[in-house]
Design a protein around this motif. Structure first.
Motif, mmCIF file in Angstrom:
data_model
loop_
_atom_site.group_PDB
_atom_site.id
_atom_site.type_symbol
_atom_site.label_atom_id
_atom_site.label_comp_id
_atom_site.label_asym_id
_atom_site.label_seq_id
_atom_site.Cartn_x
_atom_site.Cartn_y
_atom_site.Cartn_z
ATOM 1 N N PHE A 163 76.282 27.496 78.851
ATOM 2 C CA PHE A 163 75.091 28.282 78.567
ATOM 3 C C PHE A 163 75.390 29.205 77.390
ATOM 4 N N ASN A 164 74.427 29.282 76.483
ATOM 5 C CA ASN A 164 74.640 30.182 75.359
ATOM 6 C C ASN A 164 73.417 31.018 75.037
ATOM 7 N N SER A 165 72.375 30.907 75.846
ATOM 8 C CA SER A 165 71.129 31.624 75.573
ATOM 9 C C SER A 165 70.714 32.489 76.748
ATOM 10 N N ILE A 166 70.079 33.584 76.401
ATOM 11 C CA ILE A 166 69.488 34.465 77.406
ATOM 12 C C ILE A 166 67.992 34.530 77.114
ATOM 13 N N LEU A 167 67.187 34.499 78.152
ATOM 14 C CA LEU A 167 65.736 34.551 77.996
ATOM 15 C C LEU A 167 65.228 35.865 78.576
ATOM 16 N N ILE A 168 64.490 36.607 77.758
ATOM 17 C CA ILE A 168 63.934 37.893 78.178
ATOM 18 C C ILE A 168 62.417 37.742 78.196
ATOM 19 N N ILE B 105 65.845 25.837 76.372
ATOM 20 C CA ILE B 105 66.916 26.495 75.614
ATOM 21 C C ILE B 105 68.238 26.517 76.372
ATOM 22 N N ASN B 106 68.261 25.892 77.534
ATOM 23 C CA ASN B 106 69.470 25.869 78.357
ATOM 24 C C ASN B 106 69.952 27.292 78.642
ATOM 25 N N ALA B 107 69.025 28.129 79.089
ATOM 26 C CA ALA B 107 69.318 29.547 79.327
ATOM 27 C C ALA B 107 70.383 29.725 80.398
ATOM 28 N N GLY B 108 71.231 30.700 80.165
ATOM 29 C CA GLY B 108 72.234 31.066 81.149
ATOM 30 C C GLY B 108 71.756 32.185 82.055
ATOM 31 N N LEU B 109 70.695 32.876 81.622
ATOM 32 C CA LEU B 109 70.159 34.003 82.377
ATOM 33 C C LEU B 109 68.733 34.277 81.922
ATOM 34 N N ILE B 110 67.889 34.616 82.883
ATOM 35 C CA ILE B 110 66.533 35.087 82.603
ATOM 36 C C ILE B 110 66.471 36.533 83.060
ATOM 37 N N ILE C 89 62.083 32.719 90.273
ATOM 38 C CA ILE C 89 63.324 32.626 91.049
ATOM 39 C C ILE C 89 63.426 31.277 91.748
ATOM 40 N N GLU C 90 62.333 30.835 92.336
ATOM 41 C CA GLU C 90 62.333 29.573 93.081
ATOM 42 C C GLU C 90 62.553 28.350 92.200
ATOM 43 N N ASN C 91 62.192 28.435 90.916
ATOM 44 C CA ASN C 91 62.230 27.250 90.061
ATOM 45 C C ASN C 91 63.164 27.341 88.860
ATOM 46 N N ALA C 92 63.791 28.470 88.661
ATOM 47 C CA ALA C 92 64.614 28.689 87.472
ATOM 48 C C ALA C 92 65.861 27.803 87.473
ATOM 49 N N PRO C 93 66.254 27.359 86.289
ATOM 50 C CA PRO C 93 67.462 26.542 86.167
ATOM 51 C C PRO C 93 68.744 27.380 86.034
ATOM 52 N N CYS C 94 68.599 28.717 86.162
ATOM 53 C CA CYS C 94 69.722 29.621 85.957
ATOM 54 C C CYS C 94 69.477 30.892 86.775
ATOM 55 N N PRO C 95 70.452 31.784 86.816
ATOM 56 C CA PRO C 95 70.233 33.062 87.501
ATOM 57 C C PRO C 95 69.111 33.861 86.846
ATOM 58 N N VAL C 96 68.458 34.674 87.676
ATOM 59 C CA VAL C 96 67.356 35.512 87.211
ATOM 60 C C VAL C 96 67.675 36.954 87.587
ATOM 61 N N LEU C 97 67.670 37.820 86.602
ATOM 62 C CA LEU C 97 67.888 39.247 86.824
ATOM 63 C C LEU C 97 66.530 39.920 86.814
ATOM 64 N N ILE C 98 66.191 40.532 87.941
ATOM 65 C CA ILE C 98 64.904 41.179 88.091
ATOM 66 C C ILE C 98 65.101 42.689 88.118
ATOM 67 N N GLU C 99 64.396 43.357 87.246
ATOM 68 C CA GLU C 99 64.392 44.818 87.250
ATOM 69 C C GLU C 99 63.213 45.251 88.096
ATOM 70 N N GLY C 100 63.469 45.888 89.218
ATOM 71 C CA GLY C 100 62.393 46.383 90.065
ATOM 72 C C GLY C 100 61.739 47.589 89.453
ATOM 73 N N LEU C 101 60.470 47.508 89.214
ATOM 74 C CA LEU C 101 59.730 48.599 88.590
ATOM 75 C C LEU C 101 58.834 49.250 89.631
ATOM 76 N N LYS C 102 58.861 50.549 89.676
ATOM 77 C CA LYS C 102 58.090 51.265 90.696
ATOM 78 C C LYS C 102 56.599 51.180 90.438
ATOM 79 N N LYS C 103 55.866 51.040 91.517
ATOM 80 C CA LYS C 103 54.410 51.029 91.444
ATOM 81 C C LYS C 103 53.917 52.433 91.110
ATOM 82 N N ASP C 104 52.959 52.499 90.205
ATOM 83 C CA ASP C 104 52.399 53.809 89.833
ATOM 84 C C ASP C 104 51.430 54.282 90.873
#
Length: 146
Positions: free
Chosen positions: A2-7, A103-108, A131-146
């Motif tokens: 893996f050489n790509s990160i997807l944001i 892009i053969n992402a290593g991380l989303i 998360i259920e369908n990603a081909p790589c690990p997924v990093l989720i930033e939890g954002l607080k509800k306003d």
């Protein structure tokens, strides 16, 4: 290898926070990719659509997406991060997963806004679908509800 990160960004007020989170991870990958998935409802074919209101709304949506991408590219490039940007339309979770595969992402990396239990019942979150369908690990930033 893996050489790509997807944001994945959505233009919410939390976009800058997601970009800040992604910066240290970008150093671990040779290439970063931003993706913004626009609402298909704002995609029109100007050859066939003569509705001025629809054309105006689509133009506004496109301008906002372009500005978001430009601002995000500038923010990341100030930290010497090699980054490419992509604007697509469609279902966000499907488009994010599809592009990660391309892009053969290593991380989303993406954000998650808190939804009520009832909202989740009727419409599962984009994050859960990714998360259920990603081909790589997924990093989720939890954002607080306003």
């Amino acid at each position: 290898m893996f050489n790509s990160i997807l944001i994945a960004i959505d233009g919410s007020k939390y976009t800058r926070h997601i970009l800040e989170l992604a910066k240290p991870f970008c150093a671990l990958y040779t290439e970063a990719h931003l993706i913004y998935v626009g609402d298909i409802a704002f995609t029109i074919d100007p050859v066939y659509d003569e509705d001025e209101e629809a054309i105006s709304a689509a133009s506004d949506e496109q301008r906002a997406a372009n500005q978001l991408i430009q601002d995000s590219l500038e923010f990341l490039r100030k930290s010497d991060i090699k980054v490419k940007a992509h604007i697509v339309t469609g279902d966000p979770s499907e488009e994010i997963v599809k592009y990660a595969e391309e892009i053969n992402a290593g991380l989303i990396i993406m954000g998650h806004r808190q939804m009520s239990k009832i909202s989740r019942l009727f419409d599962p979150s984009t994050c859960m679908k990714v998360i259920e369908n990603a081909p790589c690990p997924v990093l989720i930033e939890g954002l607080k509800k306003d």
